[in-house]
Design a protein around this motif. Structure first.
Motif, PDB file in Angstrom:
ATOM      1  N   VAL A 151       0.836  -1.197   0.000  1.00 37.94           N
ATOM      2  CA  VAL A 151       0.000   0.000   0.000  1.00 37.94           C
ATOM      3  C   VAL A 151       0.873   1.250   0.000  1.00 37.94           C
ATOM      4  CG1 VAL A 151      -1.870   1.215   1.189  1.00 37.94           C
ATOM      5  CG2 VAL A 151      -1.762  -1.278   1.266  1.00 37.94           C
ATOM      6  N   LEU A 152       2.048   1.169   0.618  1.00 33.31           N
ATOM      7  CA  LEU A 152       2.991   2.289   0.592  1.00 33.31           C
ATOM      8  C   LEU A 152       3.847   2.275  -0.660  1.00 33.31           C
ATOM      9  CD1 LEU A 152       4.306   2.370   4.283  1.00 33.31           C
ATOM     10  CD2 LEU A 152       2.716   3.963   3.205  1.00 33.31           C
ATOM     11  N   HIS A 153       4.343   1.095  -1.017  1.00 30.25           N
ATOM     12  CA  HIS A 153       5.272   1.003  -2.144  1.00 30.25           C
ATOM     13  C   HIS A 153       4.582   1.219  -3.482  1.00 30.25           C
ATOM     14  CE1 HIS A 153       8.893  -0.394  -4.281  1.00 30.25           C
ATOM     15  NE2 HIS A 153       8.027  -0.904  -5.135  1.00 30.25           N
ATOM     16  N   TYR A 223      15.519  13.503   0.429  1.00 30.67           N
ATOM     17  CA  TYR A 223      14.159  14.037   0.499  1.00 30.67           C
ATOM     18  C   TYR A 223      13.166  12.867   0.603  1.00 30.67           C
ATOM     19  CZ  TYR A 223      16.301  18.332  -1.301  1.00 30.67           C
ATOM     20  OH  TYR A 223      17.094  19.447  -1.478  1.00 30.67           O
ATOM     21  N   PHE A 224      12.149  13.031   1.446  1.00 27.75           N
ATOM     22  CA  PHE A 224      11.119  12.013   1.615  1.00 27.75           C
ATOM     23  C   PHE A 224       9.752  12.674   1.552  1.00 27.75           C
ATOM     24  CE2 PHE A 224      14.863  10.730   4.035  1.00 27.75           C
ATOM     25  CZ  PHE A 224      15.139   9.484   3.467  1.00 27.75           C
ATOM     26  N   ASN A 225       8.818  11.996   0.878  1.00 24.89           N
ATOM     27  CA  ASN A 225       7.479  12.537   0.662  1.00 24.89           C
ATOM     28  C   ASN A 225       6.457  11.450   0.989  1.00 24.89           C
ATOM     29  OD1 ASN A 225       4.973  13.319  -0.492  1.00 24.89           O
ATOM     30  ND2 ASN A 225       5.984  14.529  -2.069  1.00 24.89           N
ATOM     31  N   LEU A 226       5.663  11.665   2.025  1.00 24.49           N
ATOM     32  CA  LEU A 226       4.587  10.739   2.366  1.00 24.49           C
ATOM     33  C   LEU A 226       3.267  11.402   1.997  1.00 24.49           C
ATOM     34  CD1 LEU A 226       3.574   8.110   3.616  1.00 24.49           C
ATOM     35  CD2 LEU A 226       3.620   9.228   5.859  1.00 24.49           C
ATOM     36  N   ILE A 231      -3.271   8.251   1.314  1.00 23.97           N
ATOM     37  CA  ILE A 231      -3.544   7.229   2.320  1.00 23.97           C
ATOM     38  C   ILE A 231      -4.966   7.368   2.852  1.00 23.97           C
ATOM     39  CG2 ILE A 231      -2.937   6.500   4.658  1.00 23.97           C
ATOM     40  CD1 ILE A 231      -0.019   7.022   3.935  1.00 23.97           C
ATOM     41  N   ARG A 232      -5.399   8.600   3.126  1.00 25.69           N
ATOM     42  CA  ARG A 232      -6.757   8.801   3.640  1.00 25.69           C
ATOM     43  C   ARG A 232      -7.802   8.452   2.579  1.00 25.69           C
ATOM     44  NH1 ARG A 232      -4.601  13.963   5.114  1.00 25.69           N
ATOM     45  NH2 ARG A 232      -3.647  13.850   7.183  1.00 25.69           N
ATOM     46  N   ALA A 240      -5.624   1.736  10.103  1.00 25.93           N
ATOM     47  CA  ALA A 240      -4.775   1.524   8.926  1.00 25.93           C
ATOM     48  C   ALA A 240      -3.930   2.755   8.637  1.00 25.93           C
ATOM     49  CB  ALA A 240      -5.640   1.194   7.711  1.00 25.93           C
ATOM     50  N   GLU A 241      -4.535   3.926   8.727  1.00 24.13           N
ATOM     51  CA  GLU A 241      -3.798   5.159   8.441  1.00 24.13           C
ATOM     52  C   GLU A 241      -2.634   5.337   9.411  1.00 24.13           C
ATOM     53  OE1 GLU A 241      -6.717   8.233   8.515  1.00 24.13           O
ATOM     54  OE2 GLU A 241      -7.866   7.365   6.835  1.00 24.13           O
ATOM     55  N   ASN A 242      -2.891   5.112  10.696  1.00 21.91           N
ATOM     56  CA  ASN A 242      -1.818   5.250  11.681  1.00 21.91           C
ATOM     57  C   ASN A 242      -0.712   4.226  11.451  1.00 21.91           C
ATOM     58  OD1 ASN A 242      -3.269   7.317  12.818  1.00 21.91           O
ATOM     59  ND2 ASN A 242      -3.955   6.156  14.597  1.00 21.91           N
TER      60      ASN A 242
END
Length: 318
Positions: A151-153, A223-226, A231-232, A240-242
């Protein structure tokens, strides 16, 4: 200190920057690309020489690698209990898994072998998407159950029997490393053959001199971007979000703490990590995040977000 999820509830992105430097000396070796070599370019001011030290694709892979404990063939201790797919060979020996495999769940070792366990699971869950628009929320919920990290990748399930090959989930966590005002540190060496110095080099014999370019720079930044909005938008709920936010912070902290030996001649260390958006959010220390992860994982499990069993095992047969 705990993870302050409330401080992120109104933000579209969590943006972070880390100042890096060589752990010894001043030189470093950037990533190289076929037919290009080092990725040098001119900055937006038209004069500053910039360098891509590590690409988004490579950083994504490294963020996964630091989550895996090779000796135990399992998640790193704070992440144990997260769903994933493991692949074994015909003798039952570990072959690969969905955390480390190229293309993740779309790996041929997972979907192209004779064992159709995961393929059939995806087909059953997503069968209604053969026609019409792809339901991204349903796709995200399915990935959360089978392989939470995906879900993140992000994934691209390029199989015509799975919604016509249209199942794509954009990457929610991304990163890259750049160097600014770079200068070439030219050097070289020679491959020595003390037995036959003038031998045929095309066959591996003889002395072979070579040139080598490394770089120096006053500023190297990761640099990192979430993408919190993405996600929401999956609609998976607070647990799940947490969990996904916590897992992202775990990856970033562990990569900066343990994963910065990018190449033989590129061993970096983090001098500072800061948040550039939103104001007021402070990234917890590694220990705080590690302590929080088991509780976040079990909260998601209690919400019915995971498969049972959480590990899906596939036997790869050609």
């Amino acid at each position: 200190m705990s993870i302050d999820f409330k401080a992120l509830k109104d933000s579209q992105r969590l943006l972070m920057e880390a100042d890096l430097a060589p752990i010894q000396g001043t030189r470093f070796q950037p990533t190289g690309f076929p037919d290009l070599g080092a990725a040098e370019y001119t900055g937006p001011d038209g004069t500053t020489r910039m360098l891509l030290v590590e690409s988004a694709q490579s950083v994504a892979n490294r963020l996964e690698a630091v989550c895996w404990d090779e000796p135990s063939d399992d998640w790193a201790e704070p992440l144990k209990g997260l769903p994933l797919v493991k692949v074994t060979d015909e003798n039952g020996e570990p072959l690969i898994n969905s955390v480390l495999a190229a293309h993740r769940l779309n790996s041929p070792y997972i979907l192209e072998g004779k064992d159709k366990t995961v393929f059939n699971m995806l087909k059953e869950e997503l069968a209604h998407m053969e026609d019409g628009r792809v339901d991204i929320r349903k796709l995200a919920a399915t990935l959360m159950k089978i392989d939470t990290n995906a879900v993140l990748h992000g994934v691209f399930l390029a199989k015509k029997d799975l919604a016509g090959g249209r199942l794509r989930l954009p990457r929610a966590l991304s990163g890259f490393i750049e160097a600014e005002d770079v200068k070439v540190a030219a050097s070289g060496g020679v491959k020595l053959d003390s037995v036959n110095p003038s031998g045929d080099s095309s066959k591996g014999f003889g002395n072979v001199p070579y040139a080598r370019d490394e770089f120096v720079a006053p500023k190297i930044t990761a640099y990192f971007n979430l993408d919190l909005a993405q996600i929401r938008a999956f609609g998976l709920g607070e647990a799940a979000e947490n969990l996904l936010i916590g897992l992202s912070l775990f990856k970033i902290r562990r990569f900066l703490d343990q994963g910065l030996r990018l190449r033989t001649a590129c061993d970096l260390e983090c001098r500072d990590l800061r948040v550039t958006r939103p104001d007021g959010f402070e990234i917890p220390e590694s220990k705080t995040i590690e302590d929080a992860m088991p509780g976040l994982i079990e909260s998601a499990a209690s919400a019915g977000l995971f498969n049972d069993p959480r590990v899906t095992t596939v036997t790869y047969r050609k």
